[in-house]
Design an enzyme around this catalytic site. Structure first.
Site, PDB file in Angstrom:
ATOM      1  N   GLU A   1      -9.129   6.008  20.042  1.00  0.00           N
ATOM      2  CA  GLU A   1     -10.033   5.694  21.007  1.00  0.00           C
ATOM      3  C   GLU A   1      -9.521   5.812  22.449  1.00  0.00           C
ATOM      4  O   GLU A   1     -10.106   6.685  23.353  1.00  0.00           O
ATOM      5  CB  GLU A   1     -10.668   4.167  20.843  1.00  0.00           C
ATOM      6  CG  GLU A   1     -11.076   3.998  19.536  1.00  0.00           C
ATOM      7  CD  GLU A   1     -10.208   3.076  18.592  1.00  0.00           C
ATOM      8  OE1 GLU A   1     -10.430   2.312  18.166  1.00  0.00           O
ATOM      9  OE2 GLU A   1      -9.227   3.664  18.573  1.00  0.00           O
TER      10      GLU A   1
ATOM     11  N   CYS B   1      -9.297  -1.837  17.416  1.00  0.00           N
ATOM     12  CA  CYS B   1      -8.559  -3.250  17.157  1.00  0.00           C
ATOM     13  C   CYS B   1      -8.614  -4.148  18.086  1.00  0.00           C
ATOM     14  O   CYS B   1      -9.241  -3.856  19.335  1.00  0.00           O
ATOM     15  CB  CYS B   1      -7.021  -2.677  17.121  1.00  0.00           C
ATOM     16  SG  CYS B   1      -6.422  -1.951  18.798  1.00  0.00           S
TER      17      CYS B   1
ATOM     18  N   CYS C   1      -7.988  -1.905  21.786  1.00  0.00           N
ATOM     19  CA  CYS C   1      -8.890  -0.819  21.726  1.00  0.00           C
ATOM     20  C   CYS C   1     -10.259  -1.384  22.209  1.00  0.00           C
ATOM     21  O   CYS C   1     -11.102  -0.496  23.036  1.00  0.00           O
ATOM     22  CB  CYS C   1      -8.829   0.205  20.633  1.00  0.00           C
ATOM     23  SG  CYS C   1      -7.543   0.861  20.332  1.00  0.00           S
TER      24      CYS C   1
ATOM     25  N   ALA D   1      15.967   8.496 -24.875  1.00  0.00           N
ATOM     26  CA  ALA D   1      17.234   9.656 -24.918  1.00  0.00           C
ATOM     27  C   ALA D   1      17.385   9.361 -26.469  1.00  0.00           C
ATOM     28  O   ALA D   1      17.184   8.367 -27.310  1.00  0.00           O
ATOM     29  CB  ALA D   1      18.253   9.078 -23.914  1.00  0.00           C
TER      30      ALA D   1
ATOM     31  N   THR E   1      16.967   1.163 -16.889  1.00  0.00           N
ATOM     32  CA  THR E   1      17.655  -0.022 -15.959  1.00  0.00           C
ATOM     33  C   THR E   1      16.766  -0.323 -14.724  1.00  0.00           C
ATOM     34  O   THR E   1      16.203  -1.322 -14.506  1.00  0.00           O
ATOM     35  CB  THR E   1      18.999   0.196 -15.716  1.00  0.00           C
ATOM     36  OG1 THR E   1      19.640   0.218 -16.972  1.00  0.00           O
ATOM     37  CG2 THR E   1      19.368  -1.195 -14.968  1.00  0.00           C
TER      38      THR E   1
ATOM     39  N   ALA F   1      13.536   1.219 -13.926  1.00  0.00           N
ATOM     40  CA  ALA F   1      12.309   1.011 -14.067  1.00  0.00           C
ATOM     41  C   ALA F   1      12.103  -0.317 -14.693  1.00  0.00           C
ATOM     42  O   ALA F   1      11.030  -1.053 -14.113  1.00  0.00           O
ATOM     43  CB  ALA F   1      11.823   1.973 -15.224  1.00  0.00           C
TER      44      ALA F   1
END
Length: 349
Positions: free
Chosen positions: A55, A79, A88, A165, A273, A275
């Site tokens: 603004e 704001c 603002c 894996a 590990t 994750a």
């Protein structure tokens, strides 16, 4: 008075202008100032923390005579606080703006209330115009604001029997090309891609987002967490964006620092590990599990200890989508309960 078609067009323009602003600690916001006759007098958008809000950016291009009696169209509620910039709402009042139309309420505890301030000063205020479009525009920032930290997606690929894996540690490739292409698209949408030092040492990943052999124009920031040294010739050090290295296991500190850097979307791809650590800490907002129709057996599980000692402690997820990807299946899910650990929000404006 109802919103006019001219004002609706101006809001669509403001939403478009907002996308010029950077992703970061502050939201992307656009603004258009209309004359009483409905002509566009000025446009603005927020250019990042410490700069003029949308603004004020638009108002700065006009004289006080031009703004008196004008209408401000803004994608986010003006704001009502003084941070690195002033409120603002007061700037609009001081400029003599007679009417304000905004799309989305400001969710901040300290920055909200601008609409009430404007109304108290006699300004005509209308809220909610094209709210859904505005919410979609700054969805990641809204999540970031609510959590006080970046949104975290935890991804892994697994066999049908839950292995990441084979027994000898080999994992390329459990999933097929369609699943891998999907991962790279999601990497390109993230602000940061996070792995542990174990993954760096074992797989030497580049952590880039690739469309076939070519790099996507937008690349995630590479982040390595762990207390082992990353070799000087590691592929991650050749990434187009300078990597961040965190010599710690404190995920709260890592997320707080990433948030302070403006990172809103984190993509965790760092092996079982890391994750598991994010999930155990309550920092997994979205889970992506790529499931391949293969059986591996052995003890190389996709997840390790996540703090579940008994079935009553299970981390329950809600499936948002089951998506076939070639021969593979992607499960997209989120926790049933609210995030366990929001963290302190970095200050912007």
């Amino acid at each position: 008075m109802a919103v006019t078609e001219t004002e609706r067009d101006a809001m669509r323009r403001a939403l478009s202008l907002a996308t010029n602003g950077p992703l970061g600690i502050n939201p992307q916001v656009g603004a258009v100032i209309l004359s009483p006759a409905g002509d566009i007098l000025a446009e603005g958008w927020h250019r990042g923390a410490g700069t003029a809000h949308a603004e004020v950016d638009a108002l700065s291009k006009l004289t006080s005579d031009a703004t008196r009696g004008a209408t401000a169209i803004v994608t986010l509620e003006p704001c009502n606080h003084t941070g690195r910039t002033g409120p603002c709402a007061q700037a609009l009042i001081d400029a003599g703006i007679a009417r304000v139309i905004y799309a989305l309420d400001d969710p901040g505890d300290h920055s909200s209330g601008g609409a009430d301030r404007l109304r108290a000063a006699g300004v005509d205020v209308i809220a909610g115009e094209q709210m859904d479009a505005a919410e979609a525009l700054i969805h990641d920032w809204l999540v970031f604001h609510r959590l006080g930290r970046p949104h975290v997606t935890v991804k892994w690929a697994q066999s049908l029997d839950g292995r990441a894996a084979a027994s000898d540690g080999t994992s390329q490739w459990i999933t097929g090309p369609d699943a891998r292409a999907d991962v790279h698209r999601r990497r390109a949408d993230a602000d940061a891609i996070v792995v542990g030092t174990g993954t760096v040492l074992a797989d030497d990943p580049a952590l880039t987002a690739r469309d076939g052999a070519a790099l996507y124009p937008r690349q995630p920031m590479p982040v390595v967490i762990g207390q082992r040294e990353t070799p000087s010739d590691a592929a991650v050090r050749q990434h187009p964006i300078t990597p961040l290295f965190y010599d710690t296991r404190d995920l709260t500190a890592v997320l707080a620092d990433l948030g302070a850097r403006g990172v809103q979307r984190v993509f965790v791809e760092g092996g079982p590990t890391l994750a598991s650590a994010f999930i155990a800490a309550g920092f997994a907002d979205t889970v992506l599990a790529y499931i391949a129709p293969v059986l591996l057996g052995g003890n190389r599980l996709a997840l390790t200890d996540i703090g579940v000692a008994t079935i009553g402690d299970a981390r329950r997820l809600q499936i948002d989508e089951w998506r076939p990807l070639g021969a593979d299946l992607l499960a997209i899910a989120h926790p049933v309960s609210a995030p366990i650990h929001p963290i302190a929000q970095p200050e912007g404006s």
